[in-house]
Design a protein around this motif. Structure first.
Motif, short mmCIF file in Angstrom:
data_model
loop_
_atom_site.label_atom_id
_atom_site.label_comp_id
_atom_site.label_asym_id
_atom_site.label_seq_id
_atom_site.Cartn_x
_atom_site.Cartn_y
_atom_site.Cartn_z
N GLU A 188 10.13 28.46 -36.49
CA GLU A 188 9.32 29.21 -35.79
C GLU A 188 8.02 29.48 -36.63
OE1 GLU A 188 7.69 31.24 -32.49
OE2 GLU A 188 9.36 29.76 -32.83
N THR A 303 1.68 23.50 -25.11
CA THR A 303 2.77 23.87 -24.14
C THR A 303 3.10 22.58 -23.22
OG1 THR A 303 1.88 26.14 -24.21
CG2 THR A 303 3.35 25.54 -22.37
N ARG A 306 5.39 20.41 -25.54
CA ARG A 306 6.80 21.13 -25.65
C ARG A 306 7.56 21.11 -24.33
NH1 ARG A 306 7.10 20.24 -30.87
NH2 ARG A 306 5.84 21.64 -32.10
N ARG A 361 7.45 30.04 -23.13
CA ARG A 361 6.16 29.01 -23.70
C ARG A 361 5.09 28.99 -22.48
NH1 ARG A 361 4.50 25.90 -27.98
NH2 ARG A 361 6.58 26.38 -29.03
N SER A 364 3.48 32.14 -21.75
CA SER A 364 2.48 32.65 -22.98
C SER A 364 1.23 31.91 -22.59
CB SER A 364 3.14 32.45 -24.22
OG SER A 364 3.14 30.94 -24.54
N SER A 365 1.31 30.53 -21.92
CA SER A 365 -0.03 30.04 -21.58
C SER A 365 -0.59 30.35 -20.27
CB SER A 365 0.19 28.27 -21.82
OG SER A 365 0.50 28.31 -22.93
#
Length: 392
Positions: A188, A303, A306, A361, A364-365
């Motif tokens: 992380e 993102t 991922r 994730r 968060s975007s």
């Protein structure tokens, strides 16, 4: 020997588990006390030399058993014949033999063999030279005293081994948990460092460039505006310096190779390579990637990468057949869809942490994530604004 933990949350091993030699000392101390008592009694009664010799034989067997357990056990048990032959009660010799048997079995010797040796000598002396004096009760007492000595020593040894095994397992579990936690923290930290370096660093560099262009385009008399732009550019440089300092702290003491640490942050341009990496390990991937030509916020690109990576990982571990990957622009949004057939995974059920991390994730975007699982097909669908705006 495993180390006992003095932690309030963990049980502390008993003293005899941590120091098994204490059991031997207690057993031999009791045997020495019995031997001394018999010698004193023989002196006070004025016993003849055969009686004293038989008691000395038993004591010698106890001493011998300290170094040679089996030989000492045989000698101490055989002394019961000598004591019985001279016409004395063999109770004290029996006690010494049982204590030696206890010590022998605690040390890990075969309890059945030791118990058989002691019982054979006890019953042999009782039924031959002793002439069944005392009757069946004395014979049963001799037999069961031998069984009790061997069984007690074996039980304590097994209990100690079980306790130490549990301690070793607990220590191993704690060590494994700490290693896994350290690995996750390191990963992380590296991810944050990459994002800071490639996403934030890029944006600050662009900001500084635009500020410089704005400063050049100012009219000659715009001193106050020029001063404001100079201050803004100075602040941007400060952000870069502070970001580098944070990067140094994040990467401090990492045991990750330099190549891994300097690898660029994943982006939309790396999707084809990502698909190829999964195909190289045997996953049938059917991609349909149409990357938008316009500007895409770097954090959104990370993102998207991922999400596809985690979805293909799940397809490889828990799915069967082909996995379809679709990344394209629709109505001004970047839409990501990964779908595969649910199979019987040889890896067992997943922990669910990957899907949870994927959702965090995406959120968060400012994106939106939908996961559908109807026991036959597993589908991951995510939508993003290229500029990182909130997707409703």
């Amino acid at each position: 020997m495993a180390k006992a933990h003095n932690n309030h949350d963990e049980p502390v091993a008993p003293l005899w588990v941590r120091r098994p030699e204490a059991l031997h000392l207690i057993a031999y101390s009791l045997a020495a006390l019995v031997f001394t008592g018999q010698i004193v009694a023989a002196i006070l009664r004025g016993s003849d030399w055969p009686t004293a010799l038989s008691v000395l034989l038993a004591g010698g067997g106890v001493a011998l058993s300290w170094r040679r357990p089996w030989a000492g056990l045989v000698v101490t048990s055989a002394a019961s014949f000598a004591v019985t032959a001279v016409g004395h009660d063999p109770l004290s010799v029996w006690m010494m033999a049982v204590l030696v048997l206890f010590s022998v079995t605690v040390r890990g010797k075969q309890p059945l063999v030791g118990t058989g040796i002691v019982a054979a000598f006890f019953l042999g002396a009782f039924m031959t030279l002793g002439g069944f004096r005392g009757g069946a009760i004395v014979g049963a007492a001799a037999l069961f005293s031998a069984i009790a000595g061997g069984a007690t020593g074996a039980a304590l040894r097994i209990h100690r081994e079980h306790w130490l095994t549990l301690e070793e397992r607990a220590e191993s579990a704690i060590a494994t948990r700490e290693i896994e936690a350290t690995r996750r923290v390191t990963e992380e930290r590296l991810r944050i460092a990459r994002d800071l370096h490639d996403v934030i660093g890029h944006q600050v560099a662009m900001l500084s460039m635009h500020l410089g262009a704005a400063e050049i385009g100012l009219p000659e008399d715009a001193d106050s505006s020029r001063q404001a732009l100079v201050s803004a550019r100075s602040s941007a440089r400060t952000v870069v310096v502070e970001t580098q300092r944070i990067l140094a702290l994040l990467r401090l003491a990492d045991d990750i190779s330099d190549d891994e640490a300097l690898r660029p942050t994943p982006a939309l341009s790396g999707l084809e390579g990502l698909v190829a990496s999964f195909e190289s390990i045997g996953l049938d991937v059917r991609p349909s990637i149409d990357i938008p030509a316009g500007f895409v916020e770097p954090s959104v690109g990370v993102t998207v990468y991922r999400v596809v990576q985690e979805a293909l990982t799940n397809a490889y571990r828990h799915g069967e057949g082909a996995a379809t990957v679709e990344v394209r622009e629709r109505d001004g949004r970047i839409c990501v869809t990964v779908e595969n057939r649910v199979g019987h995974s040889p890896h067992g059920p997943g922990s669910g942490l990957g899907l949870l991390g994927m959702r965090e994730r995406v959120e968060s975007s400012s994106g939106r994530l939908t996961i559908d699982n109807d026991d036959e097909r597993f589908r991951v669908h995510a939508e993003f604004s290229p500029l990182g705006a909130v997707v409703r």
